[in-house]
Design an enzyme around this catalytic site. Structure first.
Site, PDB file in Angstrom:
ATOM      1  N   HIS A  41       3.968   6.907   6.030  1.00  0.00           N
ATOM      2  CA  HIS A  41       5.273   6.371   5.637  1.00  0.00           C
ATOM      3  C   HIS A  41       6.257   7.464   5.235  1.00  0.00           C
ATOM      4  CE1 HIS A  41       8.123   3.443   4.128  1.00  0.00           C
ATOM      5  NE2 HIS A  41       8.086   3.985   2.925  1.00  0.00           N
ATOM      6  N   ASP A  42       5.763   8.513   4.617  1.00  0.00           N
ATOM      7  CA  ASP A  42       6.630   9.597   4.138  1.00  0.00           C
ATOM      8  C   ASP A  42       7.201  10.458   5.261  1.00  0.00           C
ATOM      9  OD1 ASP A  42       6.903   9.192   1.464  1.00  0.00           O
ATOM     10  OD2 ASP A  42       5.528  10.760   0.826  1.00  0.00           O
ATOM     11  N   ARG A  47       1.745   5.910  -9.889  1.00  0.00           N
ATOM     12  CA  ARG A  47       2.268   6.822  -8.868  1.00  0.00           C
ATOM     13  C   ARG A  47       1.165   7.275  -7.917  1.00  0.00           C
ATOM     14  NH1 ARG A  47       6.235   8.583  -5.536  1.00  0.00           N
ATOM     15  NH2 ARG A  47       6.243  10.850  -5.299  1.00  0.00           N
ATOM     16  N   ASP A 105       2.559   4.966  10.047  1.00  0.00           N
ATOM     17  CA  ASP A 105       3.032   4.281   8.840  1.00  0.00           C
ATOM     18  C   ASP A 105       2.336   2.921   8.751  1.00  0.00           C
ATOM     19  OD1 ASP A 105       4.360   3.085   6.749  1.00  0.00           O
ATOM     20  OD2 ASP A 105       6.374   3.399   7.554  1.00  0.00           O
ATOM     21  N   SER A 151      12.639   3.241   3.888  1.00  0.00           N
ATOM     22  CA  SER A 151      11.806   2.477   2.973  1.00  0.00           C
ATOM     23  C   SER A 151      12.671   1.477   2.191  1.00  0.00           C
ATOM     24  CB  SER A 151      11.061   3.438   2.040  1.00  0.00           C
ATOM     25  OG  SER A 151      10.068   2.769   1.310  1.00  0.00           O
TER      26      SER A 151
END
Length: 367
Positions: free
Chosen positions: A347-348, A218, A314, A149
């Protein structure tokens, strides 16, 4: 050099530190951790770069939360980045809130916290600070730099701006520029923070942060790190600790409860102004901009070998972004390997259990 696992350090480098946006910091604090031992020739160093909400605690317990390091699946004994073989460095980025100079730091010129007087920073500024750290450690050339990232952005930037400083580059779930969609999500988060009355123009006390605004920022960002498939598999429309909906605005659904928890726990360990500055640095990121929009030209002077990894689900930094970098590296004549890995976790995925990714990285580092 001390070989204890997870040795925490913080250094102050005196003298002006100029920034890409025209600002100047009067000195530079860099908080970092090291793992392993630097060999006599200083040839076994690997720099691990963290993402937006990460820090230097890549493989050791976080001092605030007590949780394990954020990349213990990759860094540690018996892992691809093994401190028995490599000297591993991970630094809190410039603008961060875990010891490196950032908006919550005290300005040595007047003894007051910078707050919003902190100058705007860029990803190349973050990398320049890390190069200062490498100089301090006596490391001329890294064996590798690894990041996912925003960490991947830093890894690519190091190869472009400091081509003699790194032999191998691993960029995971990254991009060469921030898209309009990425910028839009960041702006929602920033506006949530600045709309919180406790933000007070950035002049809030440490014990009275804009917690509500930061938690919402967040929550919004965390959605982008996941995928629809992953969310459906993990939560679906299951209810949270109840048999029927409340017909109100409590967290009826498990996914709501999960996001609220993510927001509240984030406030415990992160500074709101740091969030503003780091997201802005990511928004400004565009490796090709200084090279007439040509990404291939940006990589023309690189002396590194590259390994790029993307994930099928992602949508924040999709595979198309990695392919764009690969095409540019091919055009520049730089050696590059690329793999797209299957994952439902969005994405994680690079932070989760990813044995295929570990095999790719291990093979690249040992080749």
């Amino acid at each position: 050099m001390d070989t204890r696992f997870g040795l925490e350090r913080c250094i102050t480098l005196p003298g002006d530190f100029p920034l890409a946006g025209g600002g100047v910091l009067p000195e530079l604090d860099i908080a970092y951790e090291t793992y392993g031992t630097l060999n006599a020739n200083a040839t076994n160093a690997i720099l691990v770069c963290h993402a937006l909400t990460g820090d230097q605690y890549v493989a050791s317990s976080h001092p605030t939360t007590g949780k394990a390091g954020w990349w213990t699946r990759l860094v540690g004994p018996g892992k691809p980045v093994d401190p028995e073989h490599w000297f591993v460095i991970c630094a809190n980025v410039l603008g961060g809130c875990m010891g490196s100079t950032g908006p919550s730091s005290v300005d040595p010129r007047d003894g007051l916290p910078f707050g919003m007087r902190f100058p705007v920073i860029t990803v190349p500024d973050m990398v320049a600070a890390q190069v200062r750290l490498l100089d301090h450690l006596g490391i001329g050339t890294l064996a590798a730099v690894i990041g996912g990232s925003m960490g991947g952005m830093q890894a690519l930037t190091l190869a472009v701006y400091h081509p003699t400083r790194v032999k191998k580059v691993v960029a995971i779930a990254a991009a060469a520029r921030h898209s309009a969609q990425n910028i839009a999500f960041h702006e929602v988060g920033r506006q949530a923070i600045m709309a919180d009355p406790m933000w007070a123009g950035g002049a809030y006390a440490a014990d009275k942060p804009p917690a509500a605004g930061l938690a919402v920022a967040r929550m919004a960002a965390h959605i982008t790190y996941l995928s629809e498939e992953g969310l459906t598999e993990k939560f679906g429309r299951r209810l949270q600790d109840r048999d029927a909906v409340s017909f109100g605005f409590d967290a009826d659904f498990q996914v709501e409860s999960y996001l609220r928890h993510q927001g509240l726990s984030f406030v415990e360990r992160f500074d709101a102004n740091s969030y503003l500055y780091i997201t802005r640095a990511m928004d400004y990121f565009d490796l090709a901009q200084a090279h007439d929009g040509s990404l291939a030209r940006a990589f023309a002077a690189t002396q590194s070998r590259f390994c790029l990894v993307s994930f099928t689900s992602d949508w924040l930094y999709p595979t198309a972004e990695s392919r764009r970098i690969v095409r540019a590296l091919n055009a520049a004549g730089a050696p590059v390997s690329f793999v797209e890995l299957e994952s439902p976790f969005g994405h994680d995925a690079f932070l989760l259990d990813a044995p295929e990714m570990n095999r790719v990285i291990n093979g690249f580092l040992t080749a």
